[in-house]
Design a protein around this motif. Structure first.
Motif, short mmCIF file in Angstrom:
data_model
loop_
_atom_site.label_atom_id
_atom_site.label_comp_id
_atom_site.label_asym_id
_atom_site.label_seq_id
_atom_site.Cartn_x
_atom_site.Cartn_y
_atom_site.Cartn_z
N ASP A 1 5.66 -9.64 8.49
CA ASP A 1 4.21 -9.60 8.38
C ASP A 1 3.88 -9.59 6.89
O ASP A 1 4.74 -9.30 6.05
N GLY A 2 2.65 -9.95 6.54
CA GLY A 2 2.29 -9.92 5.14
C GLY A 2 1.02 -10.68 4.85
O GLY A 2 0.35 -11.19 5.75
N THR A 3 0.68 -10.73 3.56
CA THR A 3 -0.44 -11.52 3.09
C THR A 3 0.03 -12.39 1.93
O THR A 3 0.94 -12.03 1.20
N PHE B 1 -1.69 -3.78 7.58
CA PHE B 1 -1.89 -5.20 7.29
C PHE B 1 -3.29 -5.68 7.66
O PHE B 1 -3.81 -6.63 7.05
N ARG C 1 -3.65 -13.17 5.79
CA ARG C 1 -2.58 -12.54 6.55
C ARG C 1 -1.67 -13.58 7.19
O ARG C 1 -2.15 -14.58 7.74
N SER D 1 1.66 -9.25 0.05
CA SER D 1 2.24 -8.08 0.70
C SER D 1 3.26 -8.57 1.72
O SER D 1 3.23 -9.73 2.16
N ARG E 1 1.38 -13.39 9.81
CA ARG E 1 2.15 -12.54 10.72
C ARG E 1 3.08 -13.37 11.58
O ARG E 1 2.69 -14.42 12.09
N ASP F 1 0.58 -2.25 11.67
CA ASP F 1 -0.51 -3.17 12.02
C ASP F 1 -1.80 -2.77 11.30
O ASP F 1 -2.54 -3.62 10.80
N VAL G 1 7.02 -1.51 3.45
CA VAL G 1 5.83 -2.35 3.29
C VAL G 1 5.44 -2.33 1.82
O VAL G 1 5.21 -1.26 1.25
N ALA H 1 2.85 -4.01 -1.26
CA ALA H 1 1.61 -4.73 -1.52
C ALA H 1 1.37 -4.74 -3.02
O ALA H 1 1.52 -3.72 -3.69
#
Length: 358
Positions: free
Chosen positions: A159-161, A28, A166, A39, A168, A25, A70, A72
């Motif tokens: 989750d990501g961008t 992100f 963002r 990401s 999620r 968390d 994760v 990015a």
């Protein structure tokens, strides 16, 4: 934008904490603050790390804190700054930094490297976005297969961008833009043709291109991982990454290949760690794209086993990979120019990029 970029990847346990919250968390939140171009967080199903504990979804207890990956991607300036912050926030895990090309809205201008190496094309799309009347990830896989890619696997992000925003996953909501990651392996000519069509197929596509060597295809040995020195001319360590693409249905002595591989690597000590990710859709070779619906994992879905280590350990690990993937599977190898392993106060490696003509 079509430019040289860096990709930061962190591997750690899902319940790893940073301050008062979970590390994932916090990462992100940081990525959203810095408006990271793309990401994604992927949950693993099996693997082990420096603590030598195998975690697997076969066991209820050991699946409570699975490994996560994760990734990015952004400009070198952004990722270099993030690497130090991510390292400071992490108390146990593995962080790598790799070179890539980021394709973001300017696909026709893409510059691809010369040579006969394979390329790894990674495409990020919203999990419920559609293209030509079907889920976007299926349309992309169909396009990749039509252009003769050796294989492609779709992995569900939680989750990501995307373009700095963002995305999620929520229990209640459409989750349309929560990212999926599609990893495909093909030649330079195939990638050139495909990225141009993807620009028309997807809305504001996000893609990365990375060099790789195709070591095995359909279980057939093409080449061993290239032999690299332990470090570059400045003494910075070099690392290598094996990515082993198989199916949940592929067996070795009656055991799924990915489970047999993790167990053998762990028992022999050939690798310092491994992470297994399960996909939801994909194909290899001439097979039609297949899998199960999102959230319904089954025996036919793709799995990917990631092994990152020193060149000498990767050579030893590849012997095991080669033996267990006889007759099936796709295996690639890449150079990793920066790796940092963290275990409390113990830190091994660096996020500073090595420079080696590979």
């Amino acid at each position: 934008m079509t430019d040289v970029a860096l990709k930061l990847t962190a591997y750690f346990a899902e319940r790893e904490r940073a301050g008062s919250g979970f590390l994932a968390d916090e990462l992100f939140d940081l990525f959203a603050q810095r408006r990271v171009a793309t990401s994604v967080m992927l949950r693993g199903i099996s693997g082990f790390g420096h603590q030598r504990i195998i975690r697997t979804d076969e066991s209820l207890t050991l699946s409570e804190d699975p490994a996560v990956a994760v990734a990015a991607v952004d400009t070198p300036q952004t990722i270099r700054a993030l690497a130090g912050e991510v390292a400071a926030m992490t108390t146990s895990g593995l962080i790598t930094v790799e070179r890539a090309r980021l394709l973001d809205g300017d696909v026709p201008a893409v510059h691809l490297p010369d040579g006969d190496d394979a390329l790894k094309l990674t495409i990020y799309v919203g999990r419920k976005r559609r293209a030509k009347g079907v889920p976007a990830y299926r349309a992309v896989c169909a396009l990749l297969r039509r252009h003769g890619f050796d294989g492609a696997s779709v992995f569900l992000g939680v989750d990501g961008t995307a373009h700095g925003e963002r995305r999620r996953a929520r229990f209640v909501g459409r989750n349309a833009d929560v990212p999926l990651m599609i990893i495909a392996v093909g030649g330079i000519a195939q990638v050139r043709r495909t990225v141009a069509e993807l620009d028309g197929l997807l809305d504001r596509p996000l893609m990365t291109v990375e060099r790789a060597q195709l070591c095995k295809n359909g279980g057939r040995l093409l080449r061993r991982p290239p032999t690299l020195p332990a470090s570059d001319d400045q003494g910075r360590r070099l690392w290598q990454k094996l990515m082993v693409f198989t199916s949940e249905a592929d067996r070795h002595d009656g055991v799924p290949i990915h489970r047999a591989l993790v167990r053998r690597l762990w028992e022999t000590g050939a690798a310092s760690g491994a992470t297994v990710l399960r996909g939801v859709w994909g194909f290899q070779g001439d097979r039609e794209p297949h899998g199960d619906k999102v959230f319904q994992f089954g025996r036919q879905v793709p799995v990917m086993t990631v092994i990152i280590d020193t060149p000498s350990r990767v050579a030893a690990s590849f012997d095991i990979v080669d033996a267990l993937t006889a007759g099936r599977g796709l295996v690639t190898c890449e150079m990793v120019p920066a790796l940092l392993a963290i275990d409390g106060d113990s830190r091994h490696g660096t996020t500073e990029l090595a420079d080696y003509p590979y």
